[in-house]
Design a protein around this motif. Structure first.
Motif, short mmCIF file in Angstrom:
data_model
loop_
_atom_site.label_atom_id
_atom_site.label_comp_id
_atom_site.label_asym_id
_atom_site.label_seq_id
_atom_site.Cartn_x
_atom_site.Cartn_y
_atom_site.Cartn_z
N ASP A 85 -7.99 1.62 1.81
CA ASP A 85 -7.59 2.42 2.98
C ASP A 85 -8.38 3.70 3.13
N ASP A 108 1.12 5.03 -0.02
CA ASP A 108 0.66 6.42 0.08
C ASP A 108 1.70 7.28 -0.62
N HIS A 158 -6.05 9.89 -0.39
CA HIS A 158 -6.65 10.01 0.94
C HIS A 158 -5.78 10.76 1.94
N ASP A 159 -4.46 10.69 1.80
CA ASP A 159 -3.63 11.45 2.75
C ASP A 159 -3.41 12.88 2.28
N HIS A 194 0.88 -1.18 0.00
CA HIS A 194 0.00 0.00 0.00
C HIS A 194 0.91 1.22 0.00
N TYR A 225 -5.96 -4.25 5.24
CA TYR A 225 -5.23 -4.66 4.04
C TYR A 225 -3.84 -5.19 4.37
#
Ligand code: ZN
Length: 908
Positions: free
Chosen positions: A141, A31, A349-350, A29, A195
């Motif tokens: 996420d 980010d 999302h971040d 994942h 996840y």
């Protein structure tokens, strides 16, 4: 594929009787930016993908890898390693590395519905270069999921979603049927333990089996005896584990309880249970099982405002105006592509959630600013093109929205005679007829200051001449209120420079001809949908007026709405409903993810002093400004958990009423001196309400007074609204003030409660990316990094609008947020004084743009009954979100309740 299957069959003894199937899906994942900036994470990404390619090329037992469902990683990698594109493409084409379907793993609540769709389309388009995307709506996420996601996925041809956060307690299996408001549904795989449930698997078969047993226990009630187990082998920024293929084979050989295989999500989902699944309708916003992170909608209000403004500039103005008023061949695809790439990257999302370090927030703000600059520039260029084709001269008012609209415009006109009864003079400038004589040196030094024809916002050089005789140079400049094409300013500047160089001691006589001008505010009536109308100040049916009474009581109104300012409290009443605008400041000892009250809070809900001043007095616009002085604590003391220190803070709130509109606009301005606090405005509900109705992507969602949570994350009933929220007869439209909560409940006479007010969060200041030991969320949700940016010290400017008894919140949102744009026409074209380029009736329009030269329109029906969407005089095809034709359209088509539809129109 044949080779792969044979290899897999030879891996082990094959499925065993009674053994639980375990699909091990290796993944990472990633980010893109978060607790480190993008470029820092990318250095690690490049090393990770380098290693992944080597691993997969050299180890046939490492059959599959999920590259996090987002193509951004691929582009970020290939920008540094373009030489590896073929290696990556070979592995994706062989089905061993899965990419997409998203361009980036977004946040679904804090960006527009259109951004969600463009993200998915962008991922699918980029993925097609690499042999196609993974056919799974992978959403591992993000902080909850919007109600229409099953419909969006279905319209793009996906039958499956994979989710983690937001799943409510009523879901009791590892999968459920997830249904959108229109009835579209997908099978949603629920990642019970996240996840990363199979991250960091041991390099030892016995230890792996022990891990599986404990995981089986953790999944406990979610698993039926025959259900397979999905092991997500990876987590945040993790490289592949090279021993995976070997340890999986060894584990199969030493036991009979589990039948393991390295696998892909599509492979796992094809064999996963599809029957007897629980059903969930609508959005997923529960904190019952995993952190939802309910406070990301209110941190860094500057980021949320920037997002709202950029979305509006692109979606509501630049795209429809460019599609409808530029020739098809001039569709500005490259500019829009740059802007949309920025918007999509920011939707991570971040990123838009701003639960990131300050460098990331700076980058996000910069991308939003650039996207907005492109949007605004393209909008004005399209308006100029339209204005340039008008038959009549003078200002033209352009309406970029799908509904006919009236509203305020500001124009600059030559001030000949009195301004008239139905307009308001914003500013006036005397004329400048006259001459001055200057020496050549001064003029030469001034030449660089004149750039093009623009003097300032209200003044342009419209005519310039240069003459010369023995006694000197004569320059004549005429100045008007609108830019004119073809004025030879640069040529004359060059000529002047040449002559002054030849005759440095000459005299320059400057003749200025500038008539007096005034900037007028007027109401323009009924500009057609996606259309234009020559500027004509409308007679005012309900002019805006101000009444000042004794002791500072000021009333602003227009006969449709009355706003009475309370000079004691600094609040205001709308049509007799009192108490609007009360500011409530309280401590916030949370982090960027969650609000959390300090252990001992100090709440400041009243000002020390109040002053009221009248601003504009009508007849087009009337305003009153309340200046309230507060004492806000400085910060939350870390040791004691109490608010400490203090600042004197003047807060200016301007209430604005316009002629012939029942909407009250509110503008609040202050310089925030305080840390660790939350500032909300309390808005009383005319009628107590048990639910709110808030705009979300392509629909309006109903929410109650509580939110589901758990001990590890308290259910905080603060919810996001996109542009508007309604409750109890009040509708609030805002620009980037996403978070609201229904508050101050009273018993409703039965066994329920009804809220008496809506609290709109104006500011949430925090100094920690994440924190431990919070009252609302004891465990950290990210690194415990101190930050300055989210404290939001400095100037804060927030805007919202209020309307009682609004019958159509979408119309109200357009009225408040989508501008009427002015263009300057010099006449001589063929376009009539008034017209419309496109009519779409019966649904909300989400997008108008060009695709392959043709106009594409996306509509949605947010209402509970089916509708007939009419596009008079146009034919075309309904298409899905991959652009594939669904059925032909002749002038109209039916659209189910809550449905989304995209039409590609024939012709230009
Ligand atoms: Zn993430």
């Amino acid at each position: 594929m044949g080779t792969r299957d044979e290899e897999r069959l030879s891996d082990g003894p094959g499925p065993r009787q009674g053994a639980r199937r375990v699909a091990v899906v290796p993944h990472t994942h990633w980010d893109r930016e978060w607790y480190e900036p993008f470029q820092s994470f990318r250095m690690k990404l490049v090393g990770m993908v380098d290693g992944l390619l080597d691993q997969m090329e050299g180890d046939s037992a490492y059959t599959d890898y999920l590259l996090d469902g987002q193509l951004a990683l691929v582009d970020d990698y290939l920008e540094i390693r373009p030489q590896n594109e073929d290696r990556l493409a070979a592995l994706t084409a062989a089905g061993r590395i899965a990419v997409g379907p998203w361009y980036i793993l977004l946040d679904e609540f804090l960006v527009s519905g259109e951004t969600i769709i463009r993200n998915l389309q962008s991922g699918i388009r980029r993925g097609s270069d690499l042999g196609g995307v993974m056919e799974v709506g992978y959403l591992p996420d993000m902080f909850g999921h919007v109600a229409q996601m099953p419909q969006i996925l279905s319209l793009a041809g996906f039958a499956d979603a994979v989710v983690w956060r937001g799943v409510p307690s009523s879901v009791d299996r590892t999968a459920f049927r997830w249904v959108s408001p229109d009835g579209s549904e997908v099978r949603a795989e629920y990642l019970v333990a996240g996840y990363g449930n199979g991250a960091a698997l041991p390099d030892d078969a016995k230890a792996l089996v022990r891990r599986l047993r404990s995981l089986e226990e953790e999944f406990g009630p979610f698993l039926r005896p025959d259900d397979p187990l999905l092991l997500m082998n990876g987590t945040d920024h993790q490289p592949p584990q090279p021993w995976l293929g070997r340890v999986v084979a060894e584990a199969n050989q030493i036991q009979g309880e589990f039948d393991l295989a390295v696998s892909s999500l599509p492979e796992y989902l094809a064999a996963a249970p599809h029957t007897d699944l629980p059903v969930w309708h609508g959005e997923l916003r529960s904190g019952a099982r995993a952190n939802l992170l309910m406070g990301v909608g209110s941190n860094r209000v500057d980021v949320k405002q920037a997002a709202a403004r950029a979305e509006r500039a692109l979606e509501r103005c630049a795209e429809p105006l460019s599609a409808l008023f530029l020739p098809a061949g001039e569709w500005p695809e490259p500019f829009l592509s740059v802007a949309w790439t920025a918007m999509i990257r920011n939707s991570a999302h971040d990123s838009v959630c701003a639960c990131s370090v300050d460098d990331v927030a700076d980058a996000v703000l910069h991308r939003y600013a650039e996207a907005r600059h492109i949007g605004e520039g393209l909008s004005q260029a399209a308006v100029n093109a339209l204005a340039g084709s008008m038959a009549s001269a003078g200002p033209v008012v352009v309406n970029p929205a799908a509904r006919e609209r009236s509203g305020l415009v500001e124009v600059v006109v030559t001030a000949a005679g009195p301004p008239g009864p139905d307009v308001q003079v914003v500013s006036e400038r005397a004329g400048l007829p006259g001459s001055i004589t200057l020496d050549g040196e001064t003029v030469r030094n001034m030449l660089g200051l004149i750039q093009g024809t623009r003097i300032d916002n209200d003044a342009y050089i419209t005519h310039v001449t240069l003459a010369e005789d023995d006694t000197g140079l004569d320059i004549t400049i005429r100045i008007g209120t609108e830019p004119r094409p073809g004025v030879p300013v640069e040529e004359i500047k060059r000529e002047l420079f040449t002559r002054l160089t030849a005759r440095p001691d000459t005299e320059v006589r400057l003749m200025l001809d500038q008539p007096p001008v005034r900037r007028l505010l007027a109401r323009q009536e009924e500009v057609p949908p996606f259309g234009w109308a020559r500027f004509a100040p409308a007679p005012l049916g309900h002019p805006a007026v101000v009444e000042d009474a004794a002791e500072g009581a000021v009333t602003v109104g227009n006969g449709l709405v009355t706003v009475a300012v309370d000079p004691e409290r600094g609040t205001f009443a709308i049509d007799g409903v009192t108490g609007f605008g009360q500011l409530i400041d309280s401590g916030d000892h949370g982090d960027t993810y969650n609000y959390s009250p300090p252990s001992t809070d100090t709440v400041v809900d009243a000002p020390d002093t109040v002053g009221v001043a009248v601003g504009e007095r009508g007849p087009v616009r009337a305003t009153a400004t309340v200046t309230a002085i507060y004492t806000w604590p400085d910060r939350v003391d870390e040791a004691t958990g109490t608010r400490t220190g203090g600042h004197t803070v003047p807060v200016e709130t301007t209430v604005e009423v316009r002629a012939d509109e029942a909407t009250v606009r509110v503008h609040t301005r202050f310089t925030n001196p305080s840390r660790d606090h939350r500032l909300r405005v309390r808005l009383p509900l005319p009628v107590p309400a048990a639910t709110s109705h808030a705009e979300s992507a392509f629909t309006v969602v109903e929410r109650g007074l509580v939110a589901e949570g758990r001990a590890d994350e308290t259910g905080t009933p603060t919810f996001p609204s996109r542009r508007f929220v309604s409750a109890g007869g009040l509708t609030v439209v805002h620009e980037g003030l996403l978070e609201y909560e229904l508050v101050d409940p009273v018993a409703d006479g039965g066994d329920g409660r009804r809220a008496t007010a809506l609290a709109l969060t104006l500011l949430r200041s925090t100094g920690m990316l994440s924190r431990v030991g919070m009252a609302t969320r004891p465990l950290p949700a990210g690194p415990m990094t101190p930050l300055d940016g989210p404290q939001m010290l400095g100037p804060v400017a927030v805007d919202y609008a209020l309307r009682l008894d609004a019958d159509d919140p979408y119309a109200l949102a357009d009225e408040v947020t989508v501008p009427l744009i002015i263009g300057a026409s010099f006449g001589g074209g063929t376009r009539p004084d008034r017209g419309s380029a496109l009519t779409v009736r019966g649904a909300e329009v989400s997008a108008v743009r060009r695709r392959a030269g043709r106009i594409e329109v996306r509509v949605f029906n947010p209402r509970p009954e089916p509708t007939s969407v009419e596009i008079p005089g146009r034919s075309g095809w309904l298409v899905d979100l991959r652009g594939r034709p669904v059925e032909p359209v002749e002038g109209r088509f039916g659209l189910r309740a809550q449905g989304i539809a995209t039409v590609l129109l024939d012709g230009e």
